[in-house]
Design a protein around this motif. Structure first.
Motif, PDB file in Angstrom:
ATOM      1  N   TYR A   6      -1.679  -4.001  -8.643  1.00  0.00           N
ATOM      2  CA  TYR A   6       0.115  -4.291  -8.501  1.00  0.00           C
ATOM      3  C   TYR A   6       0.688  -4.428  -9.601  1.00  0.00           C
ATOM      4  O   TYR A   6       1.411  -3.856  -9.195  1.00  0.00           O
ATOM      5  N   ARG A   7      -0.317  -4.200 -11.264  1.00  0.00           N
ATOM      6  CA  ARG A   7       0.528  -3.648 -12.290  1.00  0.00           C
ATOM      7  C   ARG A   7       0.853  -2.121 -12.541  1.00  0.00           C
ATOM      8  O   ARG A   7       1.891  -1.817 -13.289  1.00  0.00           O
ATOM      9  N   GLU A   8       0.710  -1.845 -11.314  1.00  0.00           N
ATOM     10  CA  GLU A   8       1.050  -0.342 -10.952  1.00  0.00           C
ATOM     11  C   GLU A   8       2.275  -0.022 -10.707  1.00  0.00           C
ATOM     12  O   GLU A   8       3.461   1.237 -10.811  1.00  0.00           O
ATOM     13  N   LEU A   9       2.497  -0.984 -10.328  1.00  0.00           N
ATOM     14  CA  LEU A   9       3.820  -0.609  -8.846  1.00  0.00           C
ATOM     15  C   LEU A   9       5.579  -0.888 -10.166  1.00  0.00           C
ATOM     16  O   LEU A   9       5.054  -1.635 -10.345  1.00  0.00           O
ATOM     17  N   ASP A  23       0.198   4.324  -3.477  1.00  0.00           N
ATOM     18  CA  ASP A  23       0.009   5.012  -2.838  1.00  0.00           C
ATOM     19  C   ASP A  23       1.000   6.351  -2.094  1.00  0.00           C
ATOM     20  O   ASP A  23       0.529   7.600  -3.054  1.00  0.00           O
ATOM     21  N   ALA A  24       2.122   5.522  -2.202  1.00  0.00           N
ATOM     22  CA  ALA A  24       3.128   7.262  -2.187  1.00  0.00           C
ATOM     23  C   ALA A  24       4.725   6.354  -2.740  1.00  0.00           C
ATOM     24  O   ALA A  24       5.488   6.532  -2.294  1.00  0.00           O
ATOM     25  N   PRO A  25       4.222   6.389  -4.146  1.00  0.00           N
ATOM     26  CA  PRO A  25       5.698   5.624  -4.675  1.00  0.00           C
ATOM     27  C   PRO A  25       7.073   6.036  -4.062  1.00  0.00           C
ATOM     28  O   PRO A  25       8.276   5.227  -4.665  1.00  0.00           O
ATOM     29  N   GLU A  26       6.915   7.412  -4.323  1.00  0.00           N
ATOM     30  CA  GLU A  26       8.294   8.403  -4.172  1.00  0.00           C
ATOM     31  C   GLU A  26       9.203   7.783  -3.433  1.00  0.00           C
ATOM     32  O   GLU A  26      10.030   8.631  -2.821  1.00  0.00           O
ATOM     33  N   ARG A  27       7.746   7.557  -2.017  1.00  0.00           N
ATOM     34  CA  ARG A  27       8.632   7.070  -0.920  1.00  0.00           C
ATOM     35  C   ARG A  27       9.256   5.747  -0.187  1.00  0.00           C
ATOM     36  O   ARG A  27       9.763   5.812   0.775  1.00  0.00           O
ATOM     37  N   ALA A  28       8.853   4.355  -1.390  1.00  0.00           N
ATOM     38  CA  ALA A  28       9.536   3.947  -1.301  1.00  0.00           C
ATOM     39  C   ALA A  28      10.367   3.013  -2.594  1.00  0.00           C
ATOM     40  O   ALA A  28      10.730   3.416  -3.286  1.00  0.00           O
ATOM     41  N   ARG A  29      12.084   2.959  -2.092  1.00  0.00           N
ATOM     42  CA  ARG A  29      13.213   2.326  -3.046  1.00  0.00           C
ATOM     43  C   ARG A  29      13.417   1.572  -3.704  1.00  0.00           C
ATOM     44  O   ARG A  29      13.219   0.954  -4.018  1.00  0.00           O
ATOM     45  N   ALA A  30      12.004   0.486  -3.091  1.00  0.00           N
ATOM     46  CA  ALA A  30      12.442  -1.021  -3.362  1.00  0.00           C
ATOM     47  C   ALA A  30      11.056  -1.654  -1.726  1.00  0.00           C
ATOM     48  O   ALA A  30      10.879  -1.267  -0.786  1.00  0.00           O
ATOM     49  N   LEU A  31      10.999  -2.531  -2.725  1.00  0.00           N
ATOM     50  CA  LEU A  31       9.907  -3.582  -1.479  1.00  0.00           C
ATOM     51  C   LEU A  31      10.875  -4.909  -0.985  1.00  0.00           C
ATOM     52  O   LEU A  31      11.765  -5.869  -2.505  1.00  0.00           O
ATOM     53  N   LEU A  32      10.702  -5.541  -0.494  1.00  0.00           N
ATOM     54  CA  LEU A  32      11.371  -7.328  -0.034  1.00  0.00           C
ATOM     55  C   LEU A  32      10.325  -7.766   0.569  1.00  0.00           C
ATOM     56  O   LEU A  32      10.033  -6.951   1.952  1.00  0.00           O
ATOM     57  N   LEU A  33       9.117  -8.908   0.094  1.00  0.00           N
ATOM     58  CA  LEU A  33       7.814  -9.215   0.272  1.00  0.00           C
ATOM     59  C   LEU A  33       8.366 -10.049   1.080  1.00  0.00           C
ATOM     60  O   LEU A  33       8.530 -11.448   0.893  1.00  0.00           O
ATOM     61  N   LEU A  34       7.463 -10.425   2.702  1.00  0.00           N
ATOM     62  CA  LEU A  34       8.414 -12.059   2.969  1.00  0.00           C
ATOM     63  C   LEU A  34       6.283 -13.057   3.180  1.00  0.00           C
ATOM     64  O   LEU A  34       6.097 -12.530   4.566  1.00  0.00           O
ATOM     65  N   SER A  35       6.453 -13.732   2.677  1.00  0.00           N
ATOM     66  CA  SER A  35       5.712 -14.459   2.829  1.00  0.00           C
ATOM     67  C   SER A  35       4.160 -13.557   3.436  1.00  0.00           C
ATOM     68  O   SER A  35       3.438 -13.969   3.932  1.00  0.00           O
ATOM     69  N   GLY A  36       4.005 -12.829   2.243  1.00  0.00           N
ATOM     70  CA  GLY A  36       2.718 -12.348   2.167  1.00  0.00           C
ATOM     71  C   GLY A  36       1.571 -12.925   1.662  1.00  0.00           C
ATOM     72  O   GLY A  36       1.311 -14.146   0.880  1.00  0.00           O
ATOM     73  N   TYR A  37       0.733 -12.977   1.572  1.00  0.00           N
ATOM     74  CA  TYR A  37      -0.927 -12.931   1.084  1.00  0.00           C
ATOM     75  C   TYR A  37      -1.435 -11.614   0.819  1.00  0.00           C
ATOM     76  O   TYR A  37      -1.843 -10.586   0.825  1.00  0.00           O
ATOM     77  N   TYR A  38      -1.684 -11.356  -0.160  1.00  0.00           N
ATOM     78  CA  TYR A  38      -1.197 -10.587  -1.881  1.00  0.00           C
ATOM     79  C   TYR A  38      -3.063 -11.097  -2.457  1.00  0.00           C
ATOM     80  O   TYR A  38      -3.178 -10.290  -3.057  1.00  0.00           O
ATOM     81  N   TYR A  39      -3.826 -12.288  -2.491  1.00  0.00           N
ATOM     82  CA  TYR A  39      -4.668 -12.282  -3.087  1.00  0.00           C
ATOM     83  C   TYR A  39      -5.690 -12.971  -2.836  1.00  0.00           C
ATOM     84  O   TYR A  39      -5.607 -13.991  -1.397  1.00  0.00           O
ATOM     85  N   ALA A  74       0.994  -1.077   0.158  1.00  0.00           N
ATOM     86  CA  ALA A  74      -0.110   0.276   0.002  1.00  0.00           C
ATOM     87  C   ALA A  74       1.026   1.637  -0.193  1.00  0.00           C
ATOM     88  O   ALA A  74       0.649   2.980  -0.843  1.00  0.00           O
ATOM     89  N   LEU A  75       2.122   1.601   0.952  1.00  0.00           N
ATOM     90  CA  LEU A  75       2.908   2.400   0.533  1.00  0.00           C
ATOM     91  C   LEU A  75       3.256   2.935  -0.640  1.00  0.00           C
ATOM     92  O   LEU A  75       3.558   3.612  -1.435  1.00  0.00           O
ATOM     93  N   ALA A  76       3.947   1.489  -1.596  1.00  0.00           N
ATOM     94  CA  ALA A  76       4.506   1.686  -2.768  1.00  0.00           C
ATOM     95  C   ALA A  76       3.817   2.262  -3.706  1.00  0.00           C
ATOM     96  O   ALA A  76       3.577   2.503  -4.355  1.00  0.00           O
ATOM     97  N   PRO A  99       6.588  -9.140 -13.691  1.00  0.00           N
ATOM     98  CA  PRO A  99       7.408  -9.768 -13.970  1.00  0.00           C
ATOM     99  C   PRO A  99       8.409  -9.609 -13.873  1.00  0.00           C
ATOM    100  O   PRO A  99       9.666  -9.866 -14.334  1.00  0.00           O
ATOM    101  N   THR A 100       9.063  -8.556 -13.339  1.00  0.00           N
ATOM    102  CA  THR A 100      10.578  -7.330 -12.867  1.00  0.00           C
ATOM    103  C   THR A 100      10.455  -7.447 -12.006  1.00  0.00           C
ATOM    104  O   THR A 100      11.601  -7.495 -11.078  1.00  0.00           O
ATOM    105  N   SER A 101       8.866  -8.651 -11.169  1.00  0.00           N
ATOM    106  CA  SER A 101      10.095  -9.241  -9.526  1.00  0.00           C
ATOM    107  C   SER A 101      11.156  -9.695  -9.261  1.00  0.00           C
ATOM    108  O   SER A 101      11.236 -10.496 -10.387  1.00  0.00           O
ATOM    109  N   ALA A 102      11.623 -10.483  -8.589  1.00  0.00           N
ATOM    110  CA  ALA A 102      12.404 -11.934  -7.839  1.00  0.00           C
ATOM    111  C   ALA A 102      11.859 -12.554  -7.333  1.00  0.00           C
ATOM    112  O   ALA A 102      11.333 -12.208  -5.603  1.00  0.00           O
TER     113      ALA A 102
END
Length: 313
Positions: free
Chosen positions: A249-252, A145-161, A141-143, A281-284
């Motif tokens: 999500y595709r806005e990221l 709604d405020a994309p300029e405030r996050a350099r990158a995301l590291l998502l651990l064991s998330g619930y996304y759908y 949500a931070l990335a 597709p650009t995520s790792a």
């Protein structure tokens, strides 16, 4: 009214009163045994507790549902990252020593606003944002709604759908208006104590409960009525929160690393992390063999190296 009924009502009232007193004493003892380890900041009337360790490129760590900032400390991740980074670890609203004012829907988007306010107050521009489990929704949500405030995301064991989940019905009781308050102060903490060993076993499976968690994480803090209510609210809102965010999500556009345990029993690997990776597709994607939901314990160094790489160090 029959005397037997009167006696039953009186006995029930006495039992609830005794349970409430026991839980209040237990909560006070938990806080006495585990005083605040960080600092406090007032953010538009919200008193937020946070840890601020180390120096260098900033990293924001967001804990999951039912936990506190001490979960990240107990895993060793804070100590490891603080060698090279400034590590900021808030108690999310309602957890640890942070407030959770009533009358607000504490959605991932709302909590992301609070995190941006915290970053502003601390003079932090764009950290790597690391979110575990429910904290991953806040990171997303931070990335978004405020994309300029996050350099990158590291998502651990998330619930996304959104998916059908039995635990939502089983664990959301304290979030029910009025009756939930009664439960949170009487029967819920007692029931939580009873089911906690099985729940901890499940979140760490297929590995055993980590010894660092057993010895360092203040479990008693999670059994306080106000934290049980916060956890229940997030459990109840988890599915609609994932639905609302998943449409965006595709806005990221920022770098994203998705990590998950191969044997996660809480957030299904294929339906959650693998699906998100395919949508972005650009995520790792990094799958941790033999690990469960608590990847920051099972693979602390791997998580830290991923954060290092995203921070450019």
């Amino acid at each position: 009214m029959p005397w037997k009924l009167v006696g039953g009502v009186a006995a029930a009232g006495a039992a609830l009163g005794a349970a409430s007193l026991f839980n209040r004493i237990a909560a006070e003892r938990a806080e006495s045994d585990n005083p605040p380890a960080g600092r406090f900041v007032d953010l538009d009337g919200l008193r937020l507790h946070y840890l601020d360790r180390g120096a260098g490129s900033p990293i924001l760590l967001l804990h999951g549902n039912g936990a506190t900032s001490e979960d990240m400390v107990a895993s060793g991740l804070v100590e490891r990252l603080a060698r090279n980074h400034r590590v900021i670890v808030p108690d999310r609203p309602g957890y640890g020593y942070s407030d959770r004012p009533r009358g607000t829907l504490w959605s991932p988007e709302k909590q992301a606003q609070v995190m941006v306010q915290l970053l502003d107050r601390l003079g932090v521009e764009s950290p790597v944002v690391v979110g575990h489990s429910w904290g991953a929704l806040v990171a997303l949500a931070l990335a978004l709604d405020a994309p300029e405030r996050a350099r990158a995301l590291l998502l651990l064991s998330g619930y996304y759908y959104p998916t059908a989940r039995l635990d939502v019905a089983l664990l959301s009781g304290p979030a029910v208006p009025a009756l939930g308050d009664l439960a949170a102060h009487t029967v819920a903490p007692i029931l939580a104590r009873a089911v906690l060993p099985g729940l901890l076993k499940r979140i760490f499976q297929p590995l055993p409960v980590d010894s660092r968690f057993r010895t360092r994480f203040p479990v008693a803090m999670t059994l306080r009525p106000r934290q049980l209510r916060a956890s229940a609210e997030e459990t109840a809102y988890m599915v609609p929160a994932a639905y609302a965010l998943s449409r965006r999500y595709r806005e990221l556009q920022l770098p994203i690393v998705i990590m998950a345990g191969e044997g996660d029993r809480i957030a299904d690997l294929q339906r959650q992390s693998v699906r998100l990776h395919r949508e972005l597709p650009t995520s790792a994607l990094a799958i941790v063999p033999g690990a469960g939901h608590m990847v920051h314990y099972a693979a602390t160094e791997a998580v830290a190296r991923a954060a290092d790489a995203l921070a450019g160090s």
